[in-house]
Write a protein that holds these residues in place. Sequence first.
Motif, short mmCIF file in Angstrom:
data_model
loop_
_atom_site.label_atom_id
_atom_site.label_comp_id
_atom_site.label_asym_id
_atom_site.label_seq_id
_atom_site.Cartn_x
_atom_site.Cartn_y
_atom_site.Cartn_z
N ASP A 137 0.87 -1.05 -0.06
CA ASP A 137 -0.01 -0.05 -0.11
C ASP A 137 0.74 1.21 -0.02
OD1 ASP A 137 -2.23 -1.74 0.28
OD2 ASP A 137 -2.49 -1.34 2.44
N LEU A 138 0.52 2.29 -0.75
CA LEU A 138 1.28 3.38 -0.79
C LEU A 138 0.31 4.69 -0.37
CD1 LEU A 138 4.04 4.88 -1.49
CD2 LEU A 138 3.08 5.18 -3.75
N THR A 139 0.77 5.48 0.51
CA THR A 139 -0.03 6.71 0.91
C THR A 139 0.20 7.81 -0.06
OG1 THR A 139 1.61 7.40 2.57
CG2 THR A 139 -0.09 6.08 3.44
N TYR A 140 -0.64 8.69 0.12
CA TYR A 140 -0.41 9.90 -0.75
C TYR A 140 0.97 10.97 -0.51
CZ TYR A 140 -4.75 10.22 -3.24
OH TYR A 140 -5.85 9.86 -4.06
N SER A 141 1.42 10.81 0.99
CA SER A 141 2.51 11.49 1.05
C SER A 141 3.74 10.62 0.48
CB SER A 141 2.75 11.64 2.54
OG SER A 141 2.49 10.65 3.19
N GLY A 142 3.39 9.08 0.64
CA GLY A 142 4.55 8.20 0.10
C GLY A 142 4.74 8.25 -1.39
N LEU A 143 3.60 8.40 -2.00
CA LEU A 143 3.47 8.82 -3.49
C LEU A 143 4.02 10.16 -4.02
CD1 LEU A 143 2.60 8.33 -6.43
CD2 LEU A 143 0.51 9.00 -5.90
#
Length: 497
Positions: free
Chosen positions: A19-25
Motif C-alpha cells: 500500500d502507498l499513501t499520498y505522502s509516500g506517493l
Amino acid sequence: MTLGRRYADRIAVQDGANDLTYSGLCAKAHALAAVLCTPEHRPGRRIGVLLGNGIPAVVADYALSIIGGCIVHLNPAYSESDLQWCLQIAPFDLLITEFALLERVADLGIETLVFDDASLQSAPMPDLPLPAVRGGTEARIIFTSGSTGKPKAVVYTQQKRWMAATVLRSVLSYRPDASGGIALMTPYVHGASSLARAYLDCGGCVILMAGVDSARLRSGLQVREIDALFAPPSVLAKVAEALDGDTFLHVRCVYSGTQPLPVSTYQKAVAIFGKSVRITYGKSENLNPISVLDPQEADEVYAANDPSAGTCTGYLGPGVEVKLSDSGEILLRSQHGYDGYLTESGFIPQTANDWHETGDRGYFDEAGRLWLTGRTSDVINTGGYMVSPDEIEAALSIEDAAREICVLGLPSSYWTQIIVCAYVPRDKTSNSATGLMNALTHLTKYKRPRLYVAMNSMIRTPAGKVDRRATRDWIMANYTLIDGPYPVLEFRGTETR
C-alpha cells in the motif's frame, strides 16, 4: 505536493503487494524525478516506461509529469518485436522497467533504469519549483491497439494531456473520496492510467491488479474496499463469470465501453452490481470521454434489446465535435484530442481543423445520442450484401451459447466473402454451434454465418481486444476452404488453437 499534503496518510495506491499513501506517493515520485533530472534531461524528453500494474507504474507516471518529460507508455504484454517497433517509430533513449521484464528488453540497445525502491529512498529531492514547461511540449505517447495493422504512436502535448485529464474528471459518475477505491485490471498504459490519475487527483484510492484476480476482487468487494471498477466488455465478461452468484449492490460505478458491450454481459453485470454500468466511447486519438451513457440511460437502452440498433455510447462529452461522413463513418475532433501520429515516415500532425477518421460507423438517434454500428474495415460483402459483424455478434450474445465470439469474412470467389463465426464454447459438452445458429433465426438469412469454427481461446491484441484480422489469418492458415454455394472448412493444421 498538494495531494501529498492534503491527503497525507490516506491510501493512494494498492497493488496486492504493498500500500502507498499520498505522502509516500509524493516522496517516491519526487525521488524518481530527481534521478531522472540528469544533465541530459530536457522538457519533452521521451522516456519509455515498461511496468506492470503496480505502484511503480503510478510513481513513474507522476515523476515524468513533475519533470515535464514525455512518457512513452509500453504494454508489458508486448513481445520483443513489438517493443522494437515502438522504439523505431517513437525513439526514446531511456527505459524504466522492472527486474521481471529485463530479459524482454535486453536487445533494445538503450539505457535501462530498473525501478528499485531502495535507490529511491536515498535520492535527493529535486530543486523546487522546477521551471515551467511549454504547453506544446510532448507529454504522452501511447500506441494504438494494432488490430488493423502495426500500432501507430499517438502523441499528446502537455496542454492536451492536461485538458484530457480535466475533462475526464469533470464527467466522473461521482467525486472519488476515501470511502472506497476503483479496481483497475487492464494494463496501466491506456484507460487504466487515465482513470488512475483522475481518482488520485481527487483523493480516491486506486487498486491495481494484473488481470482479473477473482479472489482479490471478491475480497475487496466484500469489505467494501472496492466500490468502482474499470472493466471494458472483455474484462467485464470475465468479472461476471468469476463473481457469478454474488451480489455487490454498493458498487457506485462500473466503467465500461470502448468496445461493444454484449447484452448478455450487461445483464450478468447488473445481476451482480445493480444498475451501475456506465458506457463511454473512447479512442487512442481522443481519450475518454468522447461520449457518455450514464447507468440509468444504459439500462433503458439494454431493456429495448435490439441488436440491430448497434451500441449506444450516449451524449457527447465536453469539447467534443462529431459528424458523419456520407458513408456513415464517425469523424471526430475535440479540444483535448491527439496532436498527431509518429510513423515510419516521421511525425504527421493533426491540425485544429482536421477531422479524425475513426474507422467506426454510426449514427445519432432522435435524443442526440451517438450509436456505433461497427468498423468500416470489418464490413463483410457477402453475395452483394454489406453486413456488419457487430450486429451478428450482438445477436449471438443474447443466446449466451459461447464464452466469446468473433464474426469475420473469409474471401470467396462464389460469395465475395463468407461470413464465419469463430467462438469459444461455453463448455466442452454443449453443442455451441447449434445454439448459436438457433440464436440467429430472426436475422435476415444473408446475415447468418455459413461456417462456425470452435477455438480454445480468442486471439487478442496486446491491448486485449479480439483481433479479427489475426483470427482470419489463423483460420486461413489452418483450414482449407471448399468454396461454392454450400462452403465447407476442412481442418489441416496440427493442433487446434
